[in-house]
Design an enzyme around this catalytic site. Sequence first.
Site, mmCIF file in Angstrom:
data_model
loop_
_atom_site.group_PDB
_atom_site.id
_atom_site.type_symbol
_atom_site.label_atom_id
_atom_site.label_comp_id
_atom_site.label_asym_id
_atom_site.label_seq_id
_atom_site.Cartn_x
_atom_site.Cartn_y
_atom_site.Cartn_z
ATOM 1 N N HIS A 1 0.724 -1.361 0.051
ATOM 2 C CA HIS A 1 0.084 0.213 0.086
ATOM 3 C C HIS A 1 0.776 1.149 -0.088
ATOM 4 O O HIS A 1 0.594 2.230 0.406
ATOM 5 C CB HIS A 1 -0.827 0.052 1.244
ATOM 6 C CG HIS A 1 -1.551 -1.240 1.314
ATOM 7 N ND1 HIS A 1 -2.818 -1.578 0.957
ATOM 8 C CD2 HIS A 1 -1.350 -2.506 2.262
ATOM 9 C CE1 HIS A 1 -3.437 -2.760 1.181
ATOM 10 N NE2 HIS A 1 -2.486 -3.202 2.109
ATOM 11 N N SER B 1 15.214 20.631 -16.621
ATOM 12 C CA SER B 1 14.027 21.346 -16.735
ATOM 13 C C SER B 1 14.429 22.620 -17.581
ATOM 14 O O SER B 1 15.486 23.287 -17.248
ATOM 15 C CB SER B 1 13.435 21.685 -15.463
ATOM 16 O OG SER B 1 12.449 22.914 -15.582
ATOM 17 N N GLU C 1 10.239 7.710 -17.244
ATOM 18 C CA GLU C 1 8.737 8.079 -17.606
ATOM 19 C C GLU C 1 8.156 7.693 -18.786
ATOM 20 O O GLU C 1 7.298 7.505 -19.144
ATOM 21 C CB GLU C 1 8.705 9.490 -17.256
ATOM 22 C CG GLU C 1 8.889 10.099 -15.819
ATOM 23 C CD GLU C 1 9.052 11.604 -15.864
ATOM 24 O OE1 GLU C 1 8.223 12.444 -16.261
ATOM 25 O OE2 GLU C 1 9.811 12.085 -15.037
ATOM 26 N N LYS D 1 16.597 21.057 -11.327
ATOM 27 C CA LYS D 1 15.697 19.733 -11.596
ATOM 28 C C LYS D 1 16.683 18.730 -12.283
ATOM 29 O O LYS D 1 17.299 19.098 -13.292
ATOM 30 C CB LYS D 1 14.480 19.962 -12.238
ATOM 31 C CG LYS D 1 13.502 20.458 -11.293
ATOM 32 C CD LYS D 1 12.221 20.440 -11.424
ATOM 33 C CE LYS D 1 11.902 18.981 -11.648
ATOM 34 N NZ LYS D 1 10.292 18.554 -11.987
#
Length: 458
Positions: free
Chosen positions: A156, A277, A290, A283
């Site tokens: 979970h 970025s 992804e 970043k």
Amino acid sequence: MKKLWSGRFQEKTAGIVEAFTESISFEKRLWRYDIAGSIAHATMLGRQGIISREDSEKIVDALKEIAGEIESGKFRFREDLEDIHTNIETALVKKIGPSGKKLHTARSRNDQVALDLRLYVRAEIGEIESLIKYFQKKLVNGAEQHIDSVMPGFTHMQRAQPILLSHHLLAYVEMFQRDRERLMDTLKRVNVLPLGACALAGTSLPIDRDYVAKLLGFDSVAENSMDAVSDRDFGIEFLSDASILIMHLSRMAEELVLWSTEEFSFIELPDAFTTGSSIMPQKKNLDVAELIRGKAGRVYGSLISLLTTMKGLPLSYNRDMQEDKAPIFDAVDTVKTCLSVIGEMFPHIRFNKSRMSDTASAAYATATDVAEYLVRKGIPFREAHETTGKIVLHCLENKKNLSELDLAEFKKFSPLIGSDVYKYLNAENSVRAKRSKGGTSPTQVKKQLKRLRGILNS
Ligand code: ARG
């Protein structure tokens, strides 16, 4: 250019129809298989005396020449020649004249296209299988390197119990092992010869399908000519396998993204495998992972696309089936690129061992070990669970970790608790104790490693 069916037709095909129905623009990659199939077919025709040996040899030689021209980039594919079959047959006739016109004896494009696609899928299954294996080996190496690293295991998305990082990595090796097995199983149903079904009914000419199967390395021959030209199950099955495979890759990609966040800080990747970025200078993003996660949608799309194309088709061949190729090609390309990139990237991942083991030891990750400790003292598990739950609650109320409780506090919950309880509160010991088959103890993980190494080296 005269059409293959020109005899019955009086009018020219409309340009828009030609453009709409052509498939050469996206199926050029089938050329190798189309030629291999034609060589086998021509050889069989000559052997059976359906065409002369001389014609058969001429055809085979010319087809080999055409293969050489395509390979070297000299061949010009023409869209007005509709598909791969017609492009190659036309080039053949241009080379050797009337003998070339005999190649299509006892054959139809319906069984020919099924053959080409089966040969293609068979070859690509081999490629994909070895890419998976390559990646599995990298994962096994990683597991070997991190055989002692402890990390929290999650259920979970909540910290559940300490585990070994190597155990986590080997879980993926198991998943990819099933992917390889699935592909190998699919291969049995891919590797069936459709050729000789002709348009749908077979032929009155004395062909030898078993011989063609042997020449092309097929294990068997499609038993029903109607089924042979109507069936795309093998493609659907391949796409299901590819979907499950990309789902596994996507789950792993998701974990990498998560683990690389500042909040987790479990892993870091070198600049070469990350992107920045355009606005936020600090970043470092895991775009590769992804994209792998994102591409799962594309592969599932291919599966649904082919299933939907096939669902309403009456037997036997229908032109709808030309829509089988784009999804299969796209899925092949997608899973191959994803496997290649993750296989390259994985060894560059730096695991932050101390951070992982700190999080594994913090909080109440060893609560289950306390419950199992009580079970060993003779308390029924349900009661042991209840008692441990109360201990955890007590810790929460007093802002303490389990290991910060003194023995007197422990004893308030159960007089059976002794000072030996402390050794179960540490993540390393907790992991070491999970010696059940398939568990996360180093002894078990080493066994798994050995087994998997054996499989991967065979
Ligand atoms: N381009 C067709 C396909 O991909 C080849 C078979 C064509 N057969 C036909 N009868 N038009 O399915």
